[in-house]
Design an enzyme around this catalytic site. Structure first.
Site, mmCIF file in Angstrom:
data_model
loop_
_atom_site.group_PDB
_atom_site.id
_atom_site.type_symbol
_atom_site.label_atom_id
_atom_site.label_comp_id
_atom_site.label_asym_id
_atom_site.label_seq_id
_atom_site.Cartn_x
_atom_site.Cartn_y
_atom_site.Cartn_z
ATOM 1 N N ASP A 84 39.141 -19.787 34.155
ATOM 2 C CA ASP A 84 39.988 -19.588 35.336
ATOM 3 C C ASP A 84 39.276 -18.754 36.401
ATOM 4 O O ASP A 84 39.279 -19.088 37.589
ATOM 5 C CB ASP A 84 41.290 -18.880 34.938
ATOM 6 C CG ASP A 84 41.959 -19.549 33.753
ATOM 7 O OD1 ASP A 84 41.675 -20.733 33.510
ATOM 8 O OD2 ASP A 84 42.759 -18.883 33.073
ATOM 9 N N GLY A 104 50.938 -21.660 34.310
ATOM 10 C CA GLY A 104 49.699 -22.182 33.733
ATOM 11 C C GLY A 104 48.700 -22.584 34.796
ATOM 12 O O GLY A 104 47.807 -23.380 34.547
ATOM 13 N N THR A 161 38.517 -25.159 25.293
ATOM 14 C CA THR A 161 37.102 -25.346 24.978
ATOM 15 C C THR A 161 36.267 -24.167 25.462
ATOM 16 O O THR A 161 35.182 -23.931 24.915
ATOM 17 C CB THR A 161 36.572 -26.624 25.654
ATOM 18 O OG1 THR A 161 37.023 -26.611 27.012
ATOM 19 C CG2 THR A 161 37.079 -27.867 24.960
ATOM 20 N N GLY A 171 53.365 -17.804 36.153
ATOM 21 C CA GLY A 171 53.700 -18.248 34.799
ATOM 22 C C GLY A 171 53.697 -19.755 34.648
ATOM 23 O O GLY A 171 54.319 -20.293 33.743
HETATM 24 C C1 GLA Z 1 43.985 -20.282 29.754
HETATM 25 C C2 GLA Z 1 42.779 -19.353 29.626
HETATM 26 C C3 GLA Z 1 41.489 -20.148 29.802
HETATM 27 C C4 GLA Z 1 41.456 -21.351 28.877
HETATM 28 C C5 GLA Z 1 42.760 -22.138 28.958
HETATM 29 C C6 GLA Z 1 42.822 -23.232 27.950
HETATM 30 O O1 GLA Z 1 44.075 -20.789 31.029
HETATM 31 O O2 GLA Z 1 42.842 -18.360 30.635
HETATM 32 O O3 GLA Z 1 40.398 -19.287 29.566
HETATM 33 O O4 GLA Z 1 41.171 -20.972 27.572
HETATM 34 O O5 GLA Z 1 43.890 -21.305 28.796
HETATM 35 O O6 GLA Z 1 41.871 -24.200 28.220
#
Ligand code: GLA
Length: 411
Positions: free
Chosen positions: A194, A144, A55, A142
């Site tokens: 992030d 997430g 989003t 890696g």
């Molecule tokens: C990654 C990107 C964020 C966001 C997420 C999905 O973490 O760095 O900016 O787009 O994916 O929500």
């Protein structure tokens, strides 16, 4: 490897590092490598996003929290505009001038550090932002969980504290510099969630991010009898891969076709309109991608409401609905993420979903505190039963933002 659920190994828990222990080892390693003491140590957290996925680059809402797991950087300022970058986790370092940093140079992890210096040099000149840096990452890589943002943000706060021309830089500008480093130098078209949470987190709170203008509102964690269990599936995850950028492009095409500045502006009620359906029929996958983004924005606000009402069941149901939308409409899940979610729900989690960019990485589950160990074990057992490598698990308690690490250990 065992295929019976009883025979699985116990879960491997990834615990946050302890500041004084990291500080002692990292300062010594810095001296060994660079021959002098660092000016100090800085650290920045990884994040887990509770809800609001894909989003941010659509001007929408997200609800991330900072992890207690952080990336540490021992930093010493240089006055010759050069960067010497090393990491305890990587064999390859990088050396070069701030001036030589550009799109794709350097590559790999060093891009996230050099990129920040390069962007901030626009404000104070390259001679001001030369650095020796030794990194010690304690955010799983890696997975997430934004190890890359933790890396760039740890160096960004060091530069802010060390360079006189940057000390008054508002945190929003620091966020923007880290986002540009990732977009322009590292080449990942990420959306800013992030870096925002790594630099602007509030301890014991989630952060409601409104990516239309990047304002944030701290949201208290009001479910004291519950924990967030994160499952790192250890399936491959890289945002530099084309799928993330492809999703972003589809959203931009859909917004342009609909005549809105961003998908945030589309009222969910309009998803049923014949003219919206007709317009999106010309954008490959447009309808499904838009449906995810628009409904996800609503779920974020609903979940904030559920937290305010201390309604754990509703919060969990929203997380699970988010996963279904990411899996079916946005198509960014994968076998391991679906398995982690299904196994957590089967073991009694109130809700579960993939978190972060997807295609691997981590899932997050809302679990009653005294069930956490049992749910983690069942997830690990489910992976073993499918012949998959054992996932790692961690507990995510909302933690503090990036900053200088102060310990009693002499630097
Ligand atoms: C990654 C990107 C964020 C966001 C997420 C999905 O973490 O760095 O900016 O787009 O994916 O929500």
């Amino acid at each position: 490897m065992s295929t019976s659920t009883e025979g699985a190994e116990p879960p491997r828990w990834l615990r946050p590092a302890v500041d004084p222990e990291v500080a002692a080892g990292l300062s010594g390693a810095f001296r060994d490598r660079f021959g002098r003491s660092p000016d100090g140590l800085w650290a920045a957290p990884g994040r887990v996003n509770l809800i609001g996925e894909h989003t941010d680059y659509n001007g929408g809402y997200a609800l991330p929290l900072a992890l207690p797991h952080r990336t540490y950087a021992a930093v010493r300022r240089r006055d010759d505009g050069r960067l010497r970058l090393a990491s305890l986790q990587a064999r390859e370092g990088w050396e070069g001038s701030v001036d030589s940093v550009a799109a794709g140079r350097p590559q790999g992890w060093a891009a996230y550090v050099a990129g920040v210096a390069h962007v901030l040099a626009e404000r104070v000149g390259p001679g001001q932002v030369g650095l020796d840096v030794l990194v010690d990452g304690h955010v799983p890589l890696g997975a997430g969980l934004s190890s890359s943002a933790a890396l760039s943000c740890s160096v960004a706060v060091a530069l802010r504290d060390l360079v006189p021309g940057l000390v008054d830089l508002p945190v929003e500008e620091l966020v923007a510099a880290c986002v540009r480093a990732e977009n322009e130098v590292a080449g990942a078209a990420t959306g800013g969630m992030d870096q925002t949470v790594s630099l602007r987190a509030v301890d014991e709170h989630l952060l409601l991010l409104d990516a239309r203008d990047f304002t944030v509102v701290p949201v208290a964690w009001t479910l004291p009898g519950h924990e967030l269990l994160v499952v790192d599936t250890r399936a491959h995850h890289s945002l530099a891969d084309g799928q993330y950028a492809a999703r972003r492009t589809t959203c931009e095409r859909a917004a342009a076709a609909l005549g809105v500045g961003s998908l945030r502006e589309l009222d969910p009620a309009r998803l049923q309109d014949a003219d919206v359906r007709r317009v999106l029929a010309d954008v490959p996958d447009g309808m499904a991608r838009v449906r995810h983004v628009v409904t996800e924005n609503d779920r974020v606000l609903d979940l904030v409401g559920a937290l305010r009402e201390q309604d754990a069941a509703r919060a969990g149901a929203l997380m699970t609905a988010s996963h279904a939308s990411l899996r079916d409409d946005y198509e960014v899940s994968c076998r391991e993420l679906d398995l982690a979610v299904d196994a957590a729900l089967g073991a009694g989690a109130l809700g579960a979903r993939m978190t972060g960019g997807g295609f691997g990485g981590s899932a997050v589950a809302l679990v009653a505190r005294d069930e956490v160990g049992r749910v983690a074990q069942q997830v690990v057992s489910a992976f073993a039963a499918e012949g998959l490598a054992a996932p790692h698990v961690l507990e995510a308690s909302p933690s503090r933002p990036a900053g200088r690490v102060v310990t009693d250990t002499p630097g």
